[in-house]
Design a protein around this motif. Structure first.
Motif, PDB file in Angstrom:
ATOM      1  N   ARG A 186       0.968  -1.291  -0.008  1.00 25.80           N
ATOM      2  CA  ARG A 186       0.124   0.170   0.115  1.00 25.80           C
ATOM      3  C   ARG A 186       0.920   1.292   0.036  1.00 25.80           C
ATOM      4  NH1 ARG A 186      -5.409  -0.468   3.432  1.00 25.80           N
ATOM      5  NH2 ARG A 186      -5.852   1.251   1.664  1.00 25.80           N
ATOM      6  N   SER A 235       2.186   4.739  -1.498  1.00 26.21           N
ATOM      7  CA  SER A 235       1.937   5.916  -1.913  1.00 26.21           C
ATOM      8  C   SER A 235       3.065   7.061  -1.982  1.00 26.21           C
ATOM      9  CB  SER A 235       0.663   6.581  -1.376  1.00 26.21           C
ATOM     10  OG  SER A 235      -0.337   5.678  -1.358  1.00 26.21           O
ATOM     11  N   LYS A 236       3.209   7.697  -2.880  1.00 28.51           N
ATOM     12  CA  LYS A 236       4.394   8.761  -2.879  1.00 28.51           C
ATOM     13  C   LYS A 236       3.611   9.933  -3.168  1.00 28.51           C
ATOM     14  CE  LYS A 236       8.452  10.475  -2.815  1.00 28.51           C
ATOM     15  NZ  LYS A 236       9.268  10.816  -1.429  1.00 28.51           N
ATOM     16  N   VAL A 274       0.786  13.371  -6.863  1.00 26.39           N
ATOM     17  CA  VAL A 274       0.609  12.047  -6.370  1.00 26.39           C
ATOM     18  C   VAL A 274       1.229  11.169  -7.294  1.00 26.39           C
ATOM     19  CG1 VAL A 274      -0.939  10.342  -5.523  1.00 26.39           C
ATOM     20  CG2 VAL A 274      -1.466  12.566  -5.219  1.00 26.39           C
ATOM     21  N   ARG A 291      -0.077   5.605  -6.044  1.00 28.42           N
ATOM     22  CA  ARG A 291      -1.529   5.863  -5.402  1.00 28.42           C
ATOM     23  C   ARG A 291      -1.864   4.162  -4.609  1.00 28.42           C
ATOM     24  NH1 ARG A 291      -4.280  10.151  -7.265  1.00 28.42           N
ATOM     25  NH2 ARG A 291      -3.279  11.208  -8.978  1.00 28.42           N
ATOM     26  N   ASP A 292      -1.415   3.911  -3.373  1.00 26.80           N
ATOM     27  CA  ASP A 292      -1.700   2.539  -2.644  1.00 26.80           C
ATOM     28  C   ASP A 292      -1.353   1.385  -3.612  1.00 26.80           C
ATOM     29  OD1 ASP A 292      -2.966   1.582  -0.472  1.00 26.80           O
ATOM     30  OD2 ASP A 292      -4.757   1.083  -1.666  1.00 26.80           O
ATOM     31  N   ARG A 316      -1.162   3.742 -10.182  1.00 23.16           N
ATOM     32  CA  ARG A 316      -1.672   2.778  -9.883  1.00 23.16           C
ATOM     33  C   ARG A 316      -1.339   1.457 -10.709  1.00 23.16           C
ATOM     34  NH1 ARG A 316      -6.065   6.358  -9.466  1.00 23.16           N
ATOM     35  NH2 ARG A 316      -6.951   6.633  -7.246  1.00 23.16           N
TER      36      ARG A 316
END
Length: 259
Positions: free
Chosen positions: A19, A21-22, A32, A35-36, A229
């Motif tokens: 999970r 995120s950055k 972003v 994402r996850d 993603r």
């Protein structure tokens, strides 16, 4: 910083993102990049990461390699939780367990090919295994180039030096970011064969970022990113199947579409 969690069982994935995120910047400049993202790269596997420009593939690679901090989530290399490690411990981890091959080669111009290849071991205070050194040099076809400096080598030869440097220390994982981007097709194919051999003959693990379907076809599987993603996965890829999948990426897809 994430809390410490139980390490994965022995024999588990070589690299894991949980999970992740950055985010770069704040306010109006906030971007972003990931994402996850959750991903497990199995030991002894060549995994390619692909996606459109700006999809987050290089950012993901840098986070997996511990070169960039995640905003949230966890990154594991083997049984070590990379997220939250001190700079000193992270440096030791990279020296012992990680190899890097980048598009720009990153060779020191004042050192010979041999000195560049041995540099990470020298920094770590380790000596190369003579037999393994000879095998790597023979595989890379660099025996008559060891005394040459980078400016005296072709692009393909420089990248072979970079591959030898990454492989020699027998790292658990080799991270390769567009390693064939500055090479002609013949030299690029040679580098990809060498990386594939490191996986299938030596049991190492390679994570490869590429935009080239022909390069991705050397992988055991391809993970496709879009808008930060993972939206699709392709097993046993061919260049044609990769190209077709790239043409059908859907930024709205929330999950993988395995094949």
């Amino acid at each position: 910083m994430t809390s410490q969690a139980a390490a994965p069982a022995s024999g588990g994935p070589a690299v894991r993102a949980v999970r992740v995120s950055k985010v770069f910047g704040t306010g109006d400049a906030r971007v972003v990049a990931l994402r996850d993202v959750s991903l497990a790269v199995e030991t002894g596997e060549l995994t390619a990461i692909m996606g459109p420009s700006g999809s987050g593939k290089s950012t993901l690679l840098h986070c997996l390699a511990g070169l960039d901090e995640v905003t949230s989530g966890e990154v594991w290399i083997g049984g070590t939780l990379v997220t939250g490690l001190s700079d000193a411990r992270l440096t030791r981890l990279r020296r012992r367990q990680v190899g890097f091959v980048f598009q720009q080669f990153n060779l020191l111009p004042t050192l010979t090919a041999q000195e560049n290849i041995l540099l990470p071991l020298a920094i770590a205070g380790r000596k190369p295994d003579p037999g393994w050194f000879d095998e790597v040099i023979t595989t890379m076809e660099l025996g008559d180039r060891l005394r040459h400096r980078p400016a005296q080598l072709s692009g393909g030869q420089q990248q072979r030096v970079a591959c030898a440097r990454a492989i020699l220390s027998r790292p658990d994982v080799i991270f390769a970011d567009e390693p064939t981007g500055n090479l002609d097709s013949r030299a690029g194919a040679e580098i990809l064969r060498l990386l594939r051999d490191a996986v299938h003959r030596q049991g190492q693990t390679v994570v490869l970022v590429t935009h080239d379907p022909n390069a991705a076809a050397y992988a055991d599987r391809v993970e496709f990113l879009h808008d930060g993603r993972i939206v699709s996965e392709l097993l046993d890829p061919t260049a044609e199947r990769v190209l077709d999948r790239l043409g059908h990426l859907d930024s709205a897809a929330p999950a993988r579409s395995p094949s």
